[in-house]
Write a protein that holds these residues in place. Structure first.
Motif, PDB file in Angstrom:
ATOM      1  N   GLY A  89       0.823  -1.209   0.000  1.00  0.00           N
ATOM      2  CA  GLY A  89       0.000   0.000   0.000  1.00  0.00           C
ATOM      3  C   GLY A  89       0.852   1.252   0.000  1.00  0.00           C
ATOM      4  O   GLY A  89       0.536   2.229  -0.705  1.00  0.00           O
ATOM      5  N   SER A  90       1.927   1.255   0.767  1.00  0.00           N
ATOM      6  CA  SER A  90       2.827   2.416   0.788  1.00  0.00           C
ATOM      7  C   SER A  90       3.489   2.629  -0.566  1.00  0.00           C
ATOM      8  O   SER A  90       3.640   3.765  -1.024  1.00  0.00           O
ATOM      9  CB  SER A  90       3.901   2.225   1.859  1.00  0.00           C
ATOM     10  N   VAL A  91       3.871   1.533  -1.213  1.00  0.00           N
ATOM     11  CA  VAL A  91       4.495   1.638  -2.542  1.00  0.00           C
ATOM     12  C   VAL A  91       3.490   2.192  -3.547  1.00  0.00           C
ATOM     13  O   VAL A  91       3.823   3.050  -4.377  1.00  0.00           O
ATOM     14  CB  VAL A  91       5.046   0.267  -2.996  1.00  0.00           C
ATOM     15  N   ARG A  92       2.227   1.742  -3.487  1.00  0.00           N
ATOM     16  CA  ARG A  92       1.196   2.259  -4.392  1.00  0.00           C
ATOM     17  C   ARG A  92       0.957   3.748  -4.167  1.00  0.00           C
ATOM     18  O   ARG A  92       0.815   4.517  -5.119  1.00  0.00           O
ATOM     19  CB  ARG A  92      -0.118   1.489  -4.202  1.00  0.00           C
ATOM     20  N   ARG A  93       0.910   4.167  -2.891  1.00  0.00           N
ATOM     21  CA  ARG A  93       0.698   5.592  -2.582  1.00  0.00           C
ATOM     22  C   ARG A  93       1.842   6.441  -3.119  1.00  0.00           C
ATOM     23  O   ARG A  93       1.617   7.504  -3.706  1.00  0.00           O
ATOM     24  CB  ARG A  93       0.535   5.792  -1.080  1.00  0.00           C
ATOM     25  N   GLU A  94       3.074   5.968  -2.917  1.00  0.00           N
ATOM     26  CA  GLU A  94       4.213   6.735  -3.425  1.00  0.00           C
ATOM     27  C   GLU A  94       4.163   6.829  -4.941  1.00  0.00           C
ATOM     28  O   GLU A  94       4.393   7.902  -5.520  1.00  0.00           O
ATOM     29  CB  GLU A  94       5.535   6.088  -2.999  1.00  0.00           C
ATOM     30  N   GLN A  95       3.818   5.732  -5.607  1.00  0.00           N
ATOM     31  CA  GLN A  95       3.741   5.734  -7.057  1.00  0.00           C
ATOM     32  C   GLN A  95       2.642   6.689  -7.536  1.00  0.00           C
ATOM     33  O   GLN A  95       2.825   7.438  -8.502  1.00  0.00           O
ATOM     34  CB  GLN A  95       3.470   4.320  -7.558  1.00  0.00           C
ATOM     35  N   GLN A  96       1.516   6.690  -6.864  1.00  0.00           N
ATOM     36  CA  GLN A  96       0.408   7.578  -7.212  1.00  0.00           C
ATOM     37  C   GLN A  96       0.836   9.043  -7.092  1.00  0.00           C
ATOM     38  O   GLN A  96       0.545   9.871  -7.972  1.00  0.00           O
ATOM     39  CB  GLN A  96      -0.756   7.277  -6.262  1.00  0.00           C
ATOM     40  N   LEU A  97       1.534   9.371  -6.019  1.00  0.00           N
ATOM     41  CA  LEU A  97       1.997  10.744  -5.799  1.00  0.00           C
ATOM     42  C   LEU A  97       3.014  11.159  -6.856  1.00  0.00           C
ATOM     43  O   LEU A  97       2.967  12.269  -7.387  1.00  0.00           O
ATOM     44  CB  LEU A  97       2.594  10.882  -4.405  1.00  0.00           C
ATOM     45  N   ARG A  98       3.938  10.267  -7.161  1.00  0.00           N
ATOM     46  CA  ARG A  98       4.972  10.595  -8.154  1.00  0.00           C
ATOM     47  C   ARG A  98       4.359  10.746  -9.555  1.00  0.00           C
ATOM     48  O   ARG A  98       4.783  11.608 -10.325  1.00  0.00           O
ATOM     49  CB  ARG A  98       6.063   9.533  -8.159  1.00  0.00           C
ATOM     50  N   GLU A  99       3.367   9.918  -9.873  1.00  0.00           N
ATOM     51  CA  GLU A  99       2.705  10.058 -11.171  1.00  0.00           C
ATOM     52  C   GLU A  99       1.957  11.385 -11.267  1.00  0.00           C
ATOM     53  O   GLU A  99       1.986  12.047 -12.308  1.00  0.00           O
ATOM     54  CB  GLU A  99       1.744   8.887 -11.398  1.00  0.00           C
ATOM     55  N   ALA A 100       1.288  11.779 -10.184  1.00  0.00           N
ATOM     56  CA  ALA A 100       0.574  13.057 -10.180  1.00  0.00           C
ATOM     57  C   ALA A 100       1.557  14.220 -10.324  1.00  0.00           C
ATOM     58  O   ALA A 100       1.295  15.178 -11.069  1.00  0.00           O
ATOM     59  CB  ALA A 100      -0.242  13.210  -8.905  1.00  0.00           C
ATOM     60  N   GLU A 101       2.700  14.128  -9.656  1.00  0.00           N
ATOM     61  CA  GLU A 101       3.700  15.197  -9.746  1.00  0.00           C
ATOM     62  C   GLU A 101       4.299  15.248 -11.147  1.00  0.00           C
ATOM     63  O   GLU A 101       4.525  16.324 -11.702  1.00  0.00           O
ATOM     64  CB  GLU A 101       4.790  14.966  -8.688  1.00  0.00           C
ATOM     65  N   ALA A 102       4.521  14.083 -11.764  1.00  0.00           N
ATOM     66  CA  ALA A 102       5.068  14.045 -13.126  1.00  0.00           C
ATOM     67  C   ALA A 102       4.064  14.610 -14.126  1.00  0.00           C
ATOM     68  O   ALA A 102       4.452  15.335 -15.056  1.00  0.00           O
ATOM     69  CB  ALA A 102       5.441  12.613 -13.502  1.00  0.00           C
ATOM     70  N   ARG A 103       2.770  14.299 -13.952  1.00  0.00           N
ATOM     71  CA  ARG A 103       1.743  14.869 -14.842  1.00  0.00           C
ATOM     72  C   ARG A 103       1.707  16.387 -14.725  1.00  0.00           C
ATOM     73  O   ARG A 103       1.605  17.095 -15.725  1.00  0.00           O
ATOM     74  CB  ARG A 103       0.361  14.303 -14.503  1.00  0.00           C
ATOM     75  N   LEU A 104       1.798  16.876 -13.493  1.00  0.00           N
ATOM     76  CA  LEU A 104       1.763  18.325 -13.266  1.00  0.00           C
ATOM     77  C   LEU A 104       2.986  18.993 -13.883  1.00  0.00           C
ATOM     78  O   LEU A 104       2.878  20.032 -14.538  1.00  0.00           O
ATOM     79  CB  LEU A 104       1.685  18.610 -11.765  1.00  0.00           C
ATOM     80  N   ARG A 105       4.151  18.403 -13.675  1.00  0.00           N
ATOM     81  CA  ARG A 105       5.397  18.983 -14.184  1.00  0.00           C
ATOM     82  C   ARG A 105       5.451  18.944 -15.710  1.00  0.00           C
ATOM     83  O   ARG A 105       6.064  19.802 -16.343  1.00  0.00           O
ATOM     84  CB  ARG A 105       6.588  18.225 -13.599  1.00  0.00           C
TER      85      ARG A 105
END
Length: 195
Positions: A89-105
């Motif tokens: 679950g922690s790995v999924r949350r981190e991946q979700q956050l990084r994907e959102a940050e990459a989309r924004l950037r």
């Protein structure tokens, strides 16, 4: 006097709504930047937590310290399924956050507020929590950039449109009816002197 006050109030409404929405809209690029920074910080915190959990489990089970996230989860599934699920679950949350940050950037600065607004319904719970945190901790500021100026101009135009609609609906400005065909404007103003 009444007409003067009516005109003054309608001008005040136009100015207030126009400037208010302009300044409010200028906050959007800065808010999107705060959201991107918060995404990165929370993702880094999640990564530190994952690495710490892997290190503790590695010391206990005498694993190699270079296990990937997937290998560590697989190794924990047998002896500690609950910890394996927590780590996954922690790995999924981190991946979700990084994907959102990459989309924004990946978006140009002008479209980052739009991407942040899109993340509200489409992002996961973790992304929405970060967006809520960015909204709660945002300090209003006027950023002089192309994106800030564009959003400010759009806010000004929207504010003036809303103010003019309110003034028109409120009946502050009455437009005289158009002249009837066959009679001039001067004929309508002067009464007829016919006997």
């Amino acid at each position: 006097m009444r007409r003067f006050l009516g005109r003054w109030l309608s001008d005040f409404l136009r100015l207030g709504l126009g400037l208010g929405l302009a300044i409010g809209a200028m906050q959007l690029p800065a808010l999107a930047a705060s959201y991107g920074t918060a995404l990165l910080q929370v993702a880094e915190g999640a990564r530190r937590d994952i690495d710490q959990r892997k290190q503790v489990a590695g010391q206990f089970y005498r694993w190699d310290g270079t296990l990937t996230d997937g290998a560590a989860i697989d190794a924990l599934r047998g002896p500690e399924p609950a910890n394996a699920e927590g780590l996954a679950g922690s790995v999924r949350r981190e991946q979700q956050l990084r994907e959102a940050e990459a989309r924004l950037r990946a978006r140009p600065a002008l479209l980052r507020p739009v991407q942040a607004a899109w993340d509200w319904p489409s992002g996961g719970d973790e992304v929405r929590a970060v967006l809520r945190l960015a909204l709660d901790t945002h300090v209003p500021q006027v950023v002089l950039s192309l994106a800030g100026a564009t959003y400010g101009l759009a806010g000004l135009l929207l504010g003036l449109l809303v103010a003019n609609l309110l003034v028109a609906v409120g009946g502050r400005e009455r437009v005289p009816p158009p002249p009837r065909p066959g009679r001039s404007v001067a004929d309508r103003r002067t009464p007829s002197l016919r006997a």
